[in-house]
Design a protein around this motif. Sequence first.
Motif, PDB file in Angstrom:
ATOM      1  N   ASP A 118       2.571  -0.420  -2.211  1.00  0.00           N
ATOM      2  CA  ASP A 118       3.687   0.370  -1.693  1.00  0.00           C
ATOM      3  C   ASP A 118       4.924   0.159  -2.557  1.00  0.00           C
ATOM      4  O   ASP A 118       5.283  -0.971  -2.885  1.00  0.00           O
ATOM      5  CB  ASP A 118       4.009  -0.039  -0.247  1.00  0.00           C
ATOM      6  N   LYS A 125       1.609   5.285  -3.975  1.00  0.00           N
ATOM      7  CA  LYS A 125       1.431   3.864  -4.305  1.00  0.00           C
ATOM      8  C   LYS A 125       1.488   3.701  -5.817  1.00  0.00           C
ATOM      9  O   LYS A 125       1.117   4.596  -6.566  1.00  0.00           O
ATOM     10  CB  LYS A 125       0.111   3.359  -3.734  1.00  0.00           C
ATOM     11  N   GLU A 179       7.101  -7.139  -1.543  1.00  0.00           N
ATOM     12  CA  GLU A 179       5.824  -6.640  -2.061  1.00  0.00           C
ATOM     13  C   GLU A 179       5.358  -7.459  -3.265  1.00  0.00           C
ATOM     14  O   GLU A 179       4.170  -7.767  -3.403  1.00  0.00           O
ATOM     15  CB  GLU A 179       5.975  -5.158  -2.431  1.00  0.00           C
TER      16      GLU A 179
END
Length: 200
Positions: A118, A125, A179
């Motif tokens: 993400d 993506k 992330e």
Amino acid sequence: RQRPFKPQAPSAESFAHCKATVEAGLAVLKRADPVFHKEVRNLVRMIVLAAPGSADPADRFNGASTFFLWGASLLNADLRRSSISIVDLLVHESSHVLLVGVSAAGALTENSGSERYDSPLREDKRPIDGIFHACFVSTRVHLAMNRLIGSGALSDEESKIAVERSQFNGDAARNAIVELDRHARLTELGERVLGTLRAY
């Protein structure tokens, strides 16, 4: 290969409007933060105005920079932006150029290019290096916006937009760090660069 990128020349009207907005944005940056202005102009030596190659939503873009043409940035002239949004875009693109330069001698991560995660700045993506770039550029745009706000040189309307862009980019940078912490296998260089972003 799955997503060819074939921008085209913009209309004369779009070119003239975008050129004027870029000049206005650079003037705001120079007035409010001459140091950051000089850095952006040294990193982005060439600004090319273009338009999407088709009506396909996949062809839409705001700006683009690539290590294949270091020091140049492609801007979508069809979009209408404020002078502060142009500053955001130019800092964003110049930051991509800077990170390409920083990592020219070695990778930032050891992840496979086929992995997708993400992104705080994209709907699709992205590879982990794309997340790293998103983290780096959004952090620097946050810094640039806060410097503009703190300069006292902006109008009320410019300040309002700068606050909005600062908040958006700050959130994006923090989300990207989360992330990266989850998925990135960092090289020594990647650790050093990400460490400066975490510290900021």
